[in-house]
Design a protein around this motif. Sequence first.
Motif, PDB file in Angstrom:
ATOM      1  N   GLU A  61      35.924   3.135   1.278  1.00  0.00           N
ATOM      2  CA  GLU A  61      36.495   1.736  -0.355  1.00  0.00           C
ATOM      3  C   GLU A  61      38.070   2.389  -0.703  1.00  0.00           C
ATOM      4  O   GLU A  61      38.270   3.426  -0.612  1.00  0.00           O
ATOM      5  CB  GLU A  61      35.076   2.435  -1.269  1.00  0.00           C
ATOM      6  CG  GLU A  61      34.963   2.889  -1.802  1.00  0.00           C
ATOM      7  CD  GLU A  61      34.202   3.135  -3.627  1.00  0.00           C
ATOM      8  OE1 GLU A  61      33.211   1.989  -3.059  1.00  0.00           O
ATOM      9  OE2 GLU A  61      34.395   3.955  -4.268  1.00  0.00           O
ATOM     10  N   ALA A  62      37.927   1.627  -0.930  1.00  0.00           N
ATOM     11  CA  ALA A  62      39.558   1.373  -1.693  1.00  0.00           C
ATOM     12  C   ALA A  62      38.552   1.013  -3.469  1.00  0.00           C
ATOM     13  O   ALA A  62      38.345   0.536  -4.017  1.00  0.00           O
ATOM     14  CB  ALA A  62      40.792  -0.317  -0.952  1.00  0.00           C
ATOM     15  N   ARG A  63      39.912   2.169  -3.906  1.00  0.00           N
ATOM     16  CA  ARG A  63      39.291   2.354  -5.279  1.00  0.00           C
ATOM     17  C   ARG A  63      41.160   1.439  -5.883  1.00  0.00           C
ATOM     18  O   ARG A  63      41.553   2.392  -6.500  1.00  0.00           O
ATOM     19  CB  ARG A  63      38.809   3.034  -6.049  1.00  0.00           C
ATOM     20  CG  ARG A  63      38.316   3.122  -7.551  1.00  0.00           C
ATOM     21  CD  ARG A  63      37.803   4.597  -8.015  1.00  0.00           C
ATOM     22  NE  ARG A  63      37.347   4.599  -8.801  1.00  0.00           N
ATOM     23  CZ  ARG A  63      36.451   5.220 -10.144  1.00  0.00           C
ATOM     24  NH1 ARG A  63      35.674   5.655  -9.423  1.00  0.00           N
ATOM     25  NH2 ARG A  63      36.612   5.266 -11.367  1.00  0.00           N
ATOM     26  N   ILE A  64      41.488   1.032  -7.170  1.00  0.00           N
ATOM     27  CA  ILE A  64      42.236   0.472  -7.932  1.00  0.00           C
ATOM     28  C   ILE A  64      42.065   0.620  -9.699  1.00  0.00           C
ATOM     29  O   ILE A  64      40.803  -0.142  -9.975  1.00  0.00           O
ATOM     30  CB  ILE A  64      42.968  -0.521  -7.200  1.00  0.00           C
ATOM     31  CG1 ILE A  64      43.490  -0.746  -6.450  1.00  0.00           C
ATOM     32  CG2 ILE A  64      43.946  -1.299  -8.505  1.00  0.00           C
ATOM     33  CD1 ILE A  64      42.783  -2.046  -5.473  1.00  0.00           C
ATOM     34  N   GLU A  65      42.092   1.853 -10.361  1.00  0.00           N
ATOM     35  CA  GLU A  65      42.332   1.189 -11.749  1.00  0.00           C
ATOM     36  C   GLU A  65      43.225   1.299 -12.589  1.00  0.00           C
ATOM     37  O   GLU A  65      44.084   1.929 -11.940  1.00  0.00           O
ATOM     38  CB  GLU A  65      41.214   2.848 -11.957  1.00  0.00           C
ATOM     39  CG  GLU A  65      40.723   2.787 -13.719  1.00  0.00           C
ATOM     40  CD  GLU A  65      40.405   4.112 -13.685  1.00  0.00           C
ATOM     41  OE1 GLU A  65      40.272   4.748 -14.714  1.00  0.00           O
ATOM     42  OE2 GLU A  65      39.586   4.978 -13.361  1.00  0.00           O
ATOM     43  N   THR A 109      33.425  -2.233   4.151  1.00  0.00           N
ATOM     44  CA  THR A 109      32.185  -2.937   5.693  1.00  0.00           C
ATOM     45  C   THR A 109      32.275  -4.824   4.316  1.00  0.00           C
ATOM     46  O   THR A 109      31.199  -5.132   4.602  1.00  0.00           O
ATOM     47  CB  THR A 109      30.795  -2.250   4.981  1.00  0.00           C
ATOM     48  OG1 THR A 109      30.186  -2.543   3.171  1.00  0.00           O
ATOM     49  CG2 THR A 109      30.464  -1.501   5.350  1.00  0.00           C
ATOM     50  N   GLY A 110      32.325  -4.669   3.242  1.00  0.00           N
ATOM     51  CA  GLY A 110      32.893  -6.385   2.588  1.00  0.00           C
ATOM     52  C   GLY A 110      32.117  -5.869   0.940  1.00  0.00           C
ATOM     53  O   GLY A 110      31.110  -4.909   0.499  1.00  0.00           O
ATOM     54  N   GLY A 111      32.596  -6.989   0.172  1.00  0.00           N
ATOM     55  CA  GLY A 111      31.651  -6.504  -0.953  1.00  0.00           C
ATOM     56  C   GLY A 111      32.789  -5.912  -1.961  1.00  0.00           C
ATOM     57  O   GLY A 111      34.173  -5.098  -1.584  1.00  0.00           O
ATOM     58  N   GLY A 112      32.012  -5.321  -2.930  1.00  0.00           N
ATOM     59  CA  GLY A 112      32.694  -4.419  -3.918  1.00  0.00           C
ATOM     60  C   GLY A 112      32.160  -4.966  -5.787  1.00  0.00           C
ATOM     61  O   GLY A 112      31.540  -5.159  -5.432  1.00  0.00           O
ATOM     62  N   ARG A 113      33.018  -4.332  -6.233  1.00  0.00           N
ATOM     63  CA  ARG A 113      32.966  -4.269  -7.969  1.00  0.00           C
ATOM     64  C   ARG A 113      33.707  -4.339  -8.668  1.00  0.00           C
ATOM     65  O   ARG A 113      35.082  -4.180  -8.469  1.00  0.00           O
ATOM     66  CB  ARG A 113      31.758  -2.995  -7.772  1.00  0.00           C
ATOM     67  CG  ARG A 113      30.997  -2.669  -7.497  1.00  0.00           C
ATOM     68  CD  ARG A 113      30.016  -1.516  -7.774  1.00  0.00           C
ATOM     69  NE  ARG A 113      30.699   0.018  -7.272  1.00  0.00           N
ATOM     70  CZ  ARG A 113      30.900   0.487  -5.836  1.00  0.00           C
ATOM     71  NH1 ARG A 113      30.323  -0.298  -4.828  1.00  0.00           N
ATOM     72  NH2 ARG A 113      31.771   1.603  -5.755  1.00  0.00           N
ATOM     73  N   VAL A 114      34.036  -4.684 -10.159  1.00  0.00           N
ATOM     74  CA  VAL A 114      34.752  -5.224 -11.127  1.00  0.00           C
ATOM     75  C   VAL A 114      33.916  -4.255 -12.404  1.00  0.00           C
ATOM     76  O   VAL A 114      32.845  -4.300 -12.303  1.00  0.00           O
ATOM     77  CB  VAL A 114      34.609  -6.550 -11.028  1.00  0.00           C
ATOM     78  CG1 VAL A 114      35.875  -6.678 -11.752  1.00  0.00           C
ATOM     79  CG2 VAL A 114      35.480  -7.319  -9.769  1.00  0.00           C
ATOM     80  N   HIS A 115      35.050  -3.808 -12.777  1.00  0.00           N
ATOM     81  CA  HIS A 115      34.491  -3.248 -14.114  1.00  0.00           C
ATOM     82  C   HIS A 115      35.681  -3.225 -15.152  1.00  0.00           C
ATOM     83  O   HIS A 115      36.882  -3.019 -15.102  1.00  0.00           O
ATOM     84  CB  HIS A 115      34.119  -1.780 -13.844  1.00  0.00           C
ATOM     85  CG  HIS A 115      32.644  -1.438 -13.123  1.00  0.00           C
ATOM     86  ND1 HIS A 115      32.759  -1.547 -12.149  1.00  0.00           N
ATOM     87  CD2 HIS A 115      31.349  -1.364 -13.871  1.00  0.00           C
ATOM     88  CE1 HIS A 115      31.537  -1.271 -11.524  1.00  0.00           C
ATOM     89  NE2 HIS A 115      30.863  -0.560 -12.592  1.00  0.00           N
ATOM     90  N   VAL A 116      34.980  -3.638 -16.437  1.00  0.00           N
ATOM     91  CA  VAL A 116      36.186  -3.764 -17.202  1.00  0.00           C
ATOM     92  C   VAL A 116      35.351  -3.400 -18.806  1.00  0.00           C
ATOM     93  O   VAL A 116      34.528  -3.271 -18.626  1.00  0.00           O
ATOM     94  CB  VAL A 116      36.226  -5.749 -17.908  1.00  0.00           C
ATOM     95  CG1 VAL A 116      37.137  -5.043 -19.407  1.00  0.00           C
ATOM     96  CG2 VAL A 116      37.064  -6.323 -16.937  1.00  0.00           C
ATOM     97  N   ASN A 117      36.738  -1.939 -18.800  1.00  0.00           N
ATOM     98  CA  ASN A 117      35.637  -1.221 -19.940  1.00  0.00           C
ATOM     99  C   ASN A 117      34.462  -0.242 -19.516  1.00  0.00           C
ATOM    100  O   ASN A 117      33.523  -0.240 -20.153  1.00  0.00           O
ATOM    101  CB  ASN A 117      36.209  -1.248 -21.952  1.00  0.00           C
ATOM    102  CG  ASN A 117      37.263  -2.487 -22.296  1.00  0.00           C
ATOM    103  OD1 ASN A 117      38.305  -1.154 -21.203  1.00  0.00           O
ATOM    104  ND2 ASN A 117      37.401  -2.938 -23.087  1.00  0.00           N
ATOM    105  N   ASN A 118      34.505   0.131 -18.303  1.00  0.00           N
ATOM    106  CA  ASN A 118      33.163   0.527 -18.168  1.00  0.00           C
ATOM    107  C   ASN A 118      32.262  -0.470 -18.147  1.00  0.00           C
ATOM    108  O   ASN A 118      30.865  -0.105 -17.537  1.00  0.00           O
ATOM    109  CB  ASN A 118      32.972   2.449 -18.504  1.00  0.00           C
ATOM    110  CG  ASN A 118      33.621   2.643 -18.075  1.00  0.00           C
ATOM    111  OD1 ASN A 118      34.310   2.776 -17.005  1.00  0.00           O
ATOM    112  ND2 ASN A 118      34.559   3.488 -19.729  1.00  0.00           N
ATOM    113  N   ALA A 119      32.427  -1.484 -17.928  1.00  0.00           N
ATOM    114  CA  ALA A 119      30.948  -2.663 -17.556  1.00  0.00           C
ATOM    115  C   ALA A 119      31.007  -2.952 -16.445  1.00  0.00           C
ATOM    116  O   ALA A 119      32.673  -4.342 -16.297  1.00  0.00           O
ATOM    117  CB  ALA A 119      30.655  -3.242 -19.141  1.00  0.00           C
ATOM    118  N   ALA A 120      30.464  -3.418 -15.664  1.00  0.00           N
ATOM    119  CA  ALA A 120      30.140  -4.733 -14.385  1.00  0.00           C
ATOM    120  C   ALA A 120      30.564  -5.866 -15.302  1.00  0.00           C
ATOM    121  O   ALA A 120      30.559  -6.040 -16.794  1.00  0.00           O
ATOM    122  CB  ALA A 120      29.025  -4.792 -13.654  1.00  0.00           C
TER     123      ALA A 120
END
Length: 180
Positions: A61-65, A109-120
């Motif tokens: 996965e790629a991760r950007i913060e 593999t597709g898809g991803g997750r988003v978090h704002v201030n550690n909340a989904a």
Amino acid sequence: MLTCLSVRNLAIVESADVEFGAGLTVITGETGAGKSVLMGALELVLGARADASTVRDGAKEARIEAEFQVEGSRLKVEGAGTIDDFLAEAGLPLCEDGVLIVRRTISATGGGRVHVNNAASTVQTLRALGKLLVDVHGPNDHQSLLEESFQRSVLDASGRIGAKDYATAWTTLSDIRAKL
């Protein structure tokens, strides 16, 4: 203000951490140095469209913060209020000590997750929040500086007055003039 951008396994970048100081920051370098990857990372963490091809070869996965300092930021965008107003309306945690943390993970593999201030959160919410945080300008890009509503919000913010406050003051002044 963007204070920190952390990128992991995005395109050709295995790991990069960039800290930004106050004022103007200019990113320069030779062709192939990764300037476009950093700009792409910023756009992704602000809600741009992503796909599995952006993940570095061999990585899961790629991760950007990104970390933003928004304390004292009272810039109001029509219909949005402040950053904390936006977060509250979206059901997200408010900024602590004026710090907003946005994180986006993109799976190989597709898809991803988003978090704002550690909340989904969702990409749609991230995209709307991103418009309040950063305005990216480049060749042939749409520029919010040309939008009347953006110009008005900047003017109102510099004068520390909102459209409703101005309307109320104008009505009061008009009433006083009429009585005189």
